[in-house]
Design a protein around this motif. Structure first.
Motif: not given
Length: 185
Positions: A123-135
């Motif tokens: 969900k976050w990968s599709s909705d939030l492009s600026n968030i890193s995998d670590e975060d």
């Protein structure tokens, strides 16, 4: 699966779970399970290596049920996902109570966390492009360990609130943290 095999495995599991309600897994023997369920040791060992293997198989079966309940990929939210899982928990109250009370529940809890993390990451990968995998990992670990704590508290309080109430608590804490949850206006 043969009906007799299903019956035998069910008797073994039921007996084991009732013993697990009464005492620690370390104090449960294969002999005790066999005597109580009226089967011989060879029958037990046909399906399970020992009591820990039996517990792992029970947990694996429950995780499969949880995963199948959480297959709704559309409109994923913390609320919808938690409701799906909480309903399965509620349908399996006795099993959940026992699994949460065993000393070996880390495996069980980690599998639930993995299910939640995969949903969250997608969900976050599709909705939030600026968030890193670590975060993403830090945020999901924080949210879902907190959610598991809430669920554990719910179980220990004998499922005293509805699925909607617990789901709402998890959602509010996940999105807004404790300050807004505790200091409602």
């Amino acid at each position: 699966m043969d009906r007799r095999i299903k019956y035998t495995k069910n008797v073994i599991k039921t007996t084991f779970l009732s013993l697990l309600e009464e005492k620690d897994i370390k104090k449960i023997t294969v002999s005790e399970i066999c005597k109580t369920s009226d089967i011989n040791r060879a029958t037990f060992y046909r399906y399970y290596l020992d009591v820990y293997d039996l517990l792992n198989k029970i947990q694996e079966d429950f995780i499969v049920e949880l995963k199948s309940a959480s297959n709704n990929e559309n409109n994923y939210t913390v609320s919808t996902f938690s409701k799906e899982l909480l309903n399965v928990f509620l349908e399996n109250k006795e099993l959940v109570r026992i699994l949460f009370n065993t000393n070996n529940n880390l495996y069980f809890l980690n599998d639930i966390l993995e299910i939640a993390y995969e949903k969250c990451k997608a969900k976050w990968s599709s909705d939030l492009s600026n968030i890193s995998d670590e975060d993403m990992e830090y945020a999901s670990v924080f949210i879902f360990n907190g959610a598991l704590g809430v669920i554990n508290f719910w179980v220990k309080n004998d499922f005293d609130k509805s699925v909607d109430e617990i789901s709402n608590i998890i959602e509010q804490l996940s999105y807004y943290g404790t300050k807004r949850f505790i200091y409602k206006k």
